[in-house]
Design a protein around this motif. Structure first.
Motif, PDB file in Angstrom:
ATOM      1  N   TYR A  73     -12.206  -7.228  -9.015  1.00 47.32           N
ATOM      2  CA  TYR A  73     -10.773  -7.488  -9.152  1.00 47.32           C
ATOM      3  C   TYR A  73     -10.137  -8.007  -7.864  1.00 47.32           C
ATOM      4  O   TYR A  73      -9.248  -8.851  -7.894  1.00 47.32           O
ATOM      5  CB  TYR A  73     -10.034  -6.233  -9.632  1.00 47.32           C
ATOM      6  CG  TYR A  73     -10.328  -5.890 -11.069  1.00 47.32           C
ATOM      7  CD1 TYR A  73     -10.478  -6.884 -12.039  1.00 47.32           C
ATOM      8  CD2 TYR A  73     -10.439  -4.567 -11.480  1.00 47.32           C
ATOM      9  CE1 TYR A  73     -10.751  -6.571 -13.365  1.00 47.32           C
ATOM     10  CE2 TYR A  73     -10.707  -4.254 -12.818  1.00 47.32           C
ATOM     11  CZ  TYR A  73     -10.854  -5.255 -13.747  1.00 47.32           C
ATOM     12  OH  TYR A  73     -11.108  -4.940 -15.059  1.00 47.32           O
ATOM     13  N   GLN A  88      -9.158 -17.003 -17.659  1.00 50.17           N
ATOM     14  CA  GLN A  88      -7.838 -17.446 -17.214  1.00 50.17           C
ATOM     15  C   GLN A  88      -7.936 -18.705 -16.371  1.00 50.17           C
ATOM     16  O   GLN A  88      -7.028 -19.522 -16.346  1.00 50.17           O
ATOM     17  CB  GLN A  88      -7.151 -16.368 -16.335  1.00 50.17           C
ATOM     18  CG  GLN A  88      -6.729 -15.112 -17.035  1.00 50.17           C
ATOM     19  CD  GLN A  88      -7.732 -13.986 -16.868  1.00 50.17           C
ATOM     20  OE1 GLN A  88      -8.952 -14.199 -16.983  1.00 50.17           O
ATOM     21  NE2 GLN A  88      -7.237 -12.791 -16.641  1.00 50.17           N
ATOM     22  N   ILE A  94      -9.271 -24.616 -14.154  1.00 47.66           N
ATOM     23  CA  ILE A  94      -8.545 -24.432 -12.892  1.00 47.66           C
ATOM     24  C   ILE A  94      -9.553 -24.152 -11.772  1.00 47.66           C
ATOM     25  O   ILE A  94      -9.451 -24.691 -10.670  1.00 47.66           O
ATOM     26  CB  ILE A  94      -7.547 -23.250 -13.009  1.00 47.66           C
ATOM     27  CG1 ILE A  94      -6.513 -23.563 -14.077  1.00 47.66           C
ATOM     28  CG2 ILE A  94      -6.890 -22.947 -11.672  1.00 47.66           C
ATOM     29  CD1 ILE A  94      -5.660 -22.378 -14.481  1.00 47.66           C
ATOM     30  N   GLU A 136       2.772   3.651  -6.798  1.00 51.88           N
ATOM     31  CA  GLU A 136       4.030   4.254  -6.369  1.00 51.88           C
ATOM     32  C   GLU A 136       3.674   5.492  -5.563  1.00 51.88           C
ATOM     33  O   GLU A 136       2.836   6.286  -5.995  1.00 51.88           O
ATOM     34  CB  GLU A 136       4.892   4.635  -7.579  1.00 51.88           C
ATOM     35  CG  GLU A 136       6.310   5.088  -7.239  1.00 51.88           C
ATOM     36  CD  GLU A 136       6.433   6.584  -6.991  1.00 51.88           C
ATOM     37  OE1 GLU A 136       7.463   7.034  -6.457  1.00 51.88           O
ATOM     38  OE2 GLU A 136       5.477   7.333  -7.318  1.00 51.88           O
ATOM     39  N   VAL A 164       8.693  -6.628   3.578  1.00 46.99           N
ATOM     40  CA  VAL A 164       9.223  -5.263   3.459  1.00 46.99           C
ATOM     41  C   VAL A 164      10.659  -5.345   2.950  1.00 46.99           C
ATOM     42  O   VAL A 164      11.503  -5.987   3.571  1.00 46.99           O
ATOM     43  CB  VAL A 164       9.189  -4.532   4.821  1.00 46.99           C
ATOM     44  CG1 VAL A 164       9.778  -3.133   4.696  1.00 46.99           C
ATOM     45  CG2 VAL A 164       7.762  -4.470   5.365  1.00 46.99           C
ATOM     46  N   ARG A 165      10.925  -4.712   1.816  1.00 47.58           N
ATOM     47  CA  ARG A 165      12.302  -4.662   1.304  1.00 47.58           C
ATOM     48  C   ARG A 165      12.748  -3.206   1.282  1.00 47.58           C
ATOM     49  O   ARG A 165      12.115  -2.362   0.627  1.00 47.58           O
ATOM     50  CB  ARG A 165      12.377  -5.244  -0.114  1.00 47.58           C
ATOM     51  CG  ARG A 165      11.994  -6.720  -0.164  1.00 47.58           C
ATOM     52  CD  ARG A 165      12.308  -7.371  -1.503  1.00 47.58           C
ATOM     53  NE  ARG A 165      11.516  -6.834  -2.592  1.00 47.58           N
ATOM     54  CZ  ARG A 165      11.309  -7.473  -3.753  1.00 47.58           C
ATOM     55  NH1 ARG A 165      11.885  -8.670  -3.973  1.00 47.58           N
ATOM     56  NH2 ARG A 165      10.578  -6.940  -4.695  1.00 47.58           N
ATOM     57  N   ILE A 166      13.808  -2.910   1.984  1.00 48.51           N
ATOM     58  CA  ILE A 166      14.306  -1.534   2.036  1.00 48.51           C
ATOM     59  C   ILE A 166      15.547  -1.438   1.158  1.00 48.51           C
ATOM     60  O   ILE A 166      16.499  -2.187   1.334  1.00 48.51           O
ATOM     61  CB  ILE A 166      14.604  -1.125   3.499  1.00 48.51           C
ATOM     62  CG1 ILE A 166      13.291  -1.176   4.291  1.00 48.51           C
ATOM     63  CG2 ILE A 166      15.219   0.276   3.553  1.00 48.51           C
ATOM     64  CD1 ILE A 166      13.485  -1.346   5.764  1.00 48.51           C
ATOM     65  N   PRO A 207      12.970   2.037  -5.972  1.00 52.73           N
ATOM     66  CA  PRO A 207      11.876   1.089  -6.185  1.00 52.73           C
ATOM     67  C   PRO A 207      11.119   1.391  -7.481  1.00 52.73           C
ATOM     68  O   PRO A 207      11.129   2.524  -7.960  1.00 52.73           O
ATOM     69  CB  PRO A 207      10.966   1.316  -4.968  1.00 52.73           C
ATOM     70  CG  PRO A 207      11.860   1.894  -3.923  1.00 52.73           C
ATOM     71  CD  PRO A 207      12.848   2.738  -4.681  1.00 52.73           C
ATOM     72  N   ALA A 208      10.486   0.376  -8.027  1.00 51.81           N
ATOM     73  CA  ALA A 208       9.687   0.522  -9.236  1.00 51.81           C
ATOM     74  C   ALA A 208       8.484  -0.394  -9.115  1.00 51.81           C
ATOM     75  O   ALA A 208       8.564  -1.456  -8.489  1.00 51.81           O
ATOM     76  CB  ALA A 208      10.511   0.145 -10.466  1.00 51.81           C
ATOM     77  N   ILE A 209       7.389   0.007  -9.738  1.00 49.28           N
ATOM     78  CA  ILE A 209       6.175  -0.816  -9.677  1.00 49.28           C
ATOM     79  C   ILE A 209       6.429  -2.206 -10.236  1.00 49.28           C
ATOM     80  O   ILE A 209       5.954  -3.201  -9.696  1.00 49.28           O
ATOM     81  CB  ILE A 209       5.024  -0.085 -10.409  1.00 49.28           C
ATOM     82  CG1 ILE A 209       4.420   0.970  -9.470  1.00 49.28           C
ATOM     83  CG2 ILE A 209       3.968  -1.061 -10.892  1.00 49.28           C
ATOM     84  CD1 ILE A 209       3.303   1.801 -10.067  1.00 49.28           C
ATOM     85  N   LYS A 210       7.215  -2.268 -11.322  1.00 50.10           N
ATOM     86  CA  LYS A 210       7.515  -3.571 -11.930  1.00 50.10           C
ATOM     87  C   LYS A 210       8.101  -4.563 -10.916  1.00 50.10           C
ATOM     88  O   LYS A 210       7.864  -5.764 -11.001  1.00 50.10           O
ATOM     89  CB  LYS A 210       8.508  -3.352 -13.078  1.00 50.10           C
ATOM     90  CG  LYS A 210       8.873  -4.597 -13.859  1.00 50.10           C
ATOM     91  CD  LYS A 210       9.957  -4.304 -14.905  1.00 50.10           C
ATOM     92  CE  LYS A 210       9.436  -3.499 -16.057  1.00 50.10           C
ATOM     93  NZ  LYS A 210       8.555  -4.283 -16.940  1.00 50.10           N
ATOM     94  N   ASN A 211       8.874  -4.053  -9.958  1.00 51.94           N
ATOM     95  CA  ASN A 211       9.562  -4.946  -9.009  1.00 51.94           C
ATOM     96  C   ASN A 211       8.629  -5.607  -7.995  1.00 51.94           C
ATOM     97  O   ASN A 211       8.993  -6.597  -7.369  1.00 51.94           O
ATOM     98  CB  ASN A 211      10.650  -4.189  -8.240  1.00 51.94           C
ATOM     99  CG  ASN A 211      11.718  -3.658  -9.157  1.00 51.94           C
ATOM    100  OD1 ASN A 211      11.739  -3.990 -10.346  1.00 51.94           O
ATOM    101  ND2 ASN A 211      12.596  -2.824  -8.629  1.00 51.94           N
ATOM    102  N   TYR A 265       5.111  -7.832  -1.776  1.00 50.24           N
ATOM    103  CA  TYR A 265       6.167  -6.971  -1.226  1.00 50.24           C
ATOM    104  C   TYR A 265       5.783  -5.493  -1.213  1.00 50.24           C
ATOM    105  O   TYR A 265       5.005  -5.030  -2.050  1.00 50.24           O
ATOM    106  CB  TYR A 265       7.449  -7.100  -2.052  1.00 50.24           C
ATOM    107  CG  TYR A 265       8.185  -8.395  -1.820  1.00 50.24           C
ATOM    108  CD1 TYR A 265       9.026  -8.548  -0.723  1.00 50.24           C
ATOM    109  CD2 TYR A 265       8.016  -9.476  -2.680  1.00 50.24           C
ATOM    110  CE1 TYR A 265       9.687  -9.750  -0.487  1.00 50.24           C
ATOM    111  CE2 TYR A 265       8.673 -10.675  -2.465  1.00 50.24           C
ATOM    112  CZ  TYR A 265       9.503 -10.810  -1.362  1.00 50.24           C
ATOM    113  OH  TYR A 265      10.151 -11.986  -1.126  1.00 50.24           O
ATOM    114  N   LEU A 291       4.392 -16.504  -1.366  1.00 49.04           N
ATOM    115  CA  LEU A 291       5.735 -16.385  -1.969  1.00 49.04           C
ATOM    116  C   LEU A 291       5.790 -17.154  -3.296  1.00 49.04           C
ATOM    117  O   LEU A 291       4.940 -17.946  -3.605  1.00 49.04           O
ATOM    118  CB  LEU A 291       6.796 -16.903  -1.015  1.00 49.04           C
ATOM    119  CG  LEU A 291       7.062 -16.031   0.204  1.00 49.04           C
ATOM    120  CD1 LEU A 291       8.153 -16.645   1.072  1.00 49.04           C
ATOM    121  CD2 LEU A 291       7.521 -14.625  -0.228  1.00 49.04           C
TER     122      LEU A 291
END
Lengths: 333, 333, 333, 333
Positions: free
Chosen positions: B11, B47, B51, B240, B268-270, B277-281, B287, B333
């Motif tokens: 993976y 996938q 490609i 998490e 890093v986003r504080i 925070p959430a894993i989805k984000n 990040y 990004l």
């Protein structure tokens, strides 16, 4: 005995009905909901087609009282106290699944739930329904406050250890719950696409169950100092709590304390030899599985329950069995 | 620049390839796996059909060395050190995603991984690849130990606070990871029917990442005292961590410390103002999202990463960018 | 070029924004929603924190028109036609993701969507946005009806085969979709506890996409006779369609027809040699993967797309690229 | 009565044990597995801790025969026939959950399973265990071939309609199954990360259950012409089949045929009025839910079962009840 379920259409009501349908000594006499009055119950929960097609009634308490011996209240917090008082005054046995009768001291309830309690004297009469700890209170009670799901998973493993002074009063409980704990009403937070593949805490340092856990554990040790963090799991049902504290006692002493305290508790399973509880092992059952780990002074306790069974409707039926002097496990194995 | 990936079929290899395919300055020169040599990569990961149909090569290191400037090692622990030494001696830039070069003190590595380390002197040369903390080491390095996924999620929020002496050294880290962290090899523990609808801790008080976290955090504060519990989430990717400690400082001071330390860290986003925070984000991104809560002395820190990106292959590319003096965010990004 | 997104807060709006943020030739000039006007977009989708914090505007079409070259409409069916007409009359390029401009014959639209169409003459001007089939219409168009998700997965594999008369006109399409196809609004049907562990058909013999598929396939073969059944999958994104028909031609002839027709279509991948498409292979991409199986006269065709990308916002950007004479794949690989 | 389970450690064995533990007239005398001999069953399935800790025995058939009246065989195809013959010759009642006794004509079995059948004469004695259709055969039988999961979901809705000549013999069955149908053995195909968020068909035009469905439906109508496509759902348990055919009869006639045929079948629920079956409604039950839709000549039939209960172990117990002249529903409601 005839049992009525007020507010029968949510997840705890559904779970309660499934359990009572298999209970050999209970007949479901009434199920109510203002929203769904007139519909057969199986239209809401097609799983019960041809099994429980009973029509949902409106909330006519007078009529319900005439037709039942025991009343289960599956109403929202604050709405429940009025119904509880009504049925209690009518001489019915009342089991309340809301938070309204979990606190004998109403000031803590009022601060936590931001609601004035209209029947503080009734709160003093109510038993707190963890049968493994408060069986005597429950046996003598006609009104019962059924515990919260998170509190059940945290109080059972800690109560004996705190009471015997075997562990430190500083406790951290990191809990994770399936989505059914958030109820049946659709919200952004329970949308499949929001929950699936996600995981996160919520109510950090501000969840209402913290005061319930604190209030009950103080009966074991007045100096309890608790931090509780709930998280939302992408599963339908189940709670896992990982609990951190310290102890200067040998792990065998801690184990023995739990074994002794719960030797007559049919739904408590204590794991040894490094086996680790899992939500899968208790899903759809009334068990609480517990394991205890120790390294140096550090203690880690793991507990798992099904939030809708041991954490709500299963425990409610277990309490009913005790209040009616039935075998505690009737309908639950 | 030409990059080779040794052990490309797991993976982390797949994730690395997906990132490098979009990297403007890197060309993938070789991908190797003894098991799958001769197959096009897209046969394993459909996938990437049309490609990335490149053929997988056997592990002929000599040939790989002739054809690449940078070598990523996605090999099992212990197998990696031999390859790392080979390519390092050939003058290649080496990024090792195993644990073999995460510890400059090999005794801790040897105790944790129960393996003799053959190249202790190389361990001293290797940089530990959290760019937000060890950027200078990384810039000057030709051999990099890419951090573990759990350690990344725990070290980044704690390091500055410990270094500045703003929080207590007693730390509890309760972490939850998606299943991809357990690797691609089918086992009973990763069978869909075992993981789906379940949740549980594992490696309680005995997980190998604890010594890595402890070893690195000691560089911030020698007195660190850590308990770490990993849990398995029924999701594919994401970690998490809910971290507990204490502090006698105001929450604004803690926040400011993190903001200042990470003011130049693009990944890093504080979060402030109670946002959680959430894993989805952070899923599929490089990040790390962090939030900090405080009540009295109690501190709760939440962090989320994608275990395969910031917790593995994304961070590896971020490290590569720094080692090659590229913009840190290139391809990420 | 400057692009505006009207109704930007649903799942297709979010997907569109993520794609356009990486598009080298497009700048997002306005995003609108009456409900969320005034909020930064990243407050709704925290994934985009520090990436796209742009403030959501109210639906002031005049203002939007002054500030954009292209307008994407992510509005509900029927609400969209008014906005489309407004921006079209202002000379803007309009891409409508609703059903309002998918039918050049408004009677079928009106029967299917039970709404009067106010701009039937505009419907005649609009191109139907499957670039693999209607590229010329799209190149010459200023107003585009972006196809439904299910229709995309069914029309692409069938159109060439029907047009060449290689398969029978009797078609059964058994399709399965992830939950995001039902939109972001919380409902009982999208509650996590209802969808998780479940699977079922819906809209049996009555789904609105059937008339769209039928209308478009009639352009290939007027005698098309279709049965379409959609099902709800417990996943967030993706559609799989299993399509049944008959043919008296050799399978190689059918394969060759698809290969020839789509030889210049960068997002169509046709599998051979028994390989089977899977939702995982196309998730988060603009690809449609197709395989064809045959035994005797019986033909089974499998196709997979991501419902939010190739089935909605990715295809919308692909269409925009063509309308603007950009490379078709810009921002989509 | 004493029941033994040979090969008790897979998912069908586990399900069988859970059902038999609640059966009022059955005692589990032996559970066997060469791999796990000597272990308590609850070590494999911790759900059963303190409920069923019985030790697993090796496959000593002589010993098992001495200690049981009924033998359930949960062995792989081909391995089962030897055990069946042994216990049958010993005069035991044998219920075989493999495919070995599902075909009275062994040539079809041999072609399908690519194995020589050693006991063709025994196949002639064996009943095919769909009690709703073959009850008389089952009552008189001492050896039973328990049906496949997909066949159960497809044969029950179609058999009466085909027998009465009410529907066309051309049938398309598009079926979807949870992962437990693939068994407990870990493989790449059942790895959580491969299944989660994915959906796809498998065994297209080549699945072994097609010949079983075909063979049994020929007893209703010799001209049956079937296409069957199985798909893998990202859920643990349950099968949904969407079945396509044609009819020139009124839908009421079709409905009436099903109602009449199954009027005494307690586990068949036929939905009317547009209600749609769902896997959730039958999960963990022995029900099959069926609905029928019609438009013009086109007929769509939906059926749902739990693959491990009605599709395997529940149906096995239902068959046992009939063979032993117990109430058909004993232990199953």
């Amino acid at each position: 005995m005839k049992a009525a379920i007020i507010g029968a259409t949510g997840y705890t009501g559904f779970e309660l009905i499934k359990i009572l349908l298999k209970h050999p000594k209970i007949q479901i006499s009434s199920i109510t909901s203002d929203t769904y009055a007139g519909t057969p119950y199986s239209a809401l929960y097609p799983q019960l087609t041809e099994i429980f097609d009973k029509e949902i009634e409106p909330n006519d308490y007078e009529k319900v009282a005439n037709n039942s011996d025991i009343v289960f209240l599956c109403l929202p917090h604050a709405a429940s106290m009025e119904a509880a008082n009504f049925f209690y005054q009518k001489g019915k046995m009342v089991i309340d699944l809301s938070a309204d009768f979990r606190y004998s001291e109403t000031t803590i309830y009022e601060t936590t739930y931001k609601t004035k309690h209209k029947y503080p004297e009734l709160c003093k009469e109510a038993a707190y329904g963890i049968p493994e700890i408060f069986k005597k209170d429950i046996q003598n009670s006609k009104l019962l406050g059924n515990p919260g799901c998170y509190p059940t998973s945290i109080i059972i493993p800690l109560f004996p250890l705190l009471k015997e002074g075997l562990i430190n009063e500083e406790i951290i409980a990191d809990s994770k719950s399936g989505v059914s704990g958030a109820g049946k009403k659709p919200t952004e937070k329970t949308h499949f696409c929001e929950v699936n593949d996600d995981f996160k805490p919520y109510g950090v340092l501000s969840h209402r169950h913290e005061s319930e856990i604190d209030f009950i554990l103080k009966k074991a040790n007045a100096n309890i100092d608790l931090v509780f963090t709930p998280h939302l799991l992408p599963i339908t049902r189940g709670i896992e709590s990982t609990i951190y504290t310290k102890s200067d006692k040998n792990i065998d002493i801690l184990h023995q304390c739990l074994f002794d305290y719960y030797s007559n508790s049919p739904f408590v399973r204590i794991y040894k030899d490094g086996r680790i509880p899992a939500i899968k092992n208790v899903a759809n059952t009334n068990y609480i599985d517990i394991a205890l780990f120790k390294r140096g002074e550090k203690v880690v306790i793991i507990s798992c329950i099904d939030n809708l069974v041991k954490g709500a409707s299963g425990q409610a039926v277990q309490n009913m069995n005790i209040m009616l002097d039935f075998n505690e496990t009737l309908g639950l194995l």
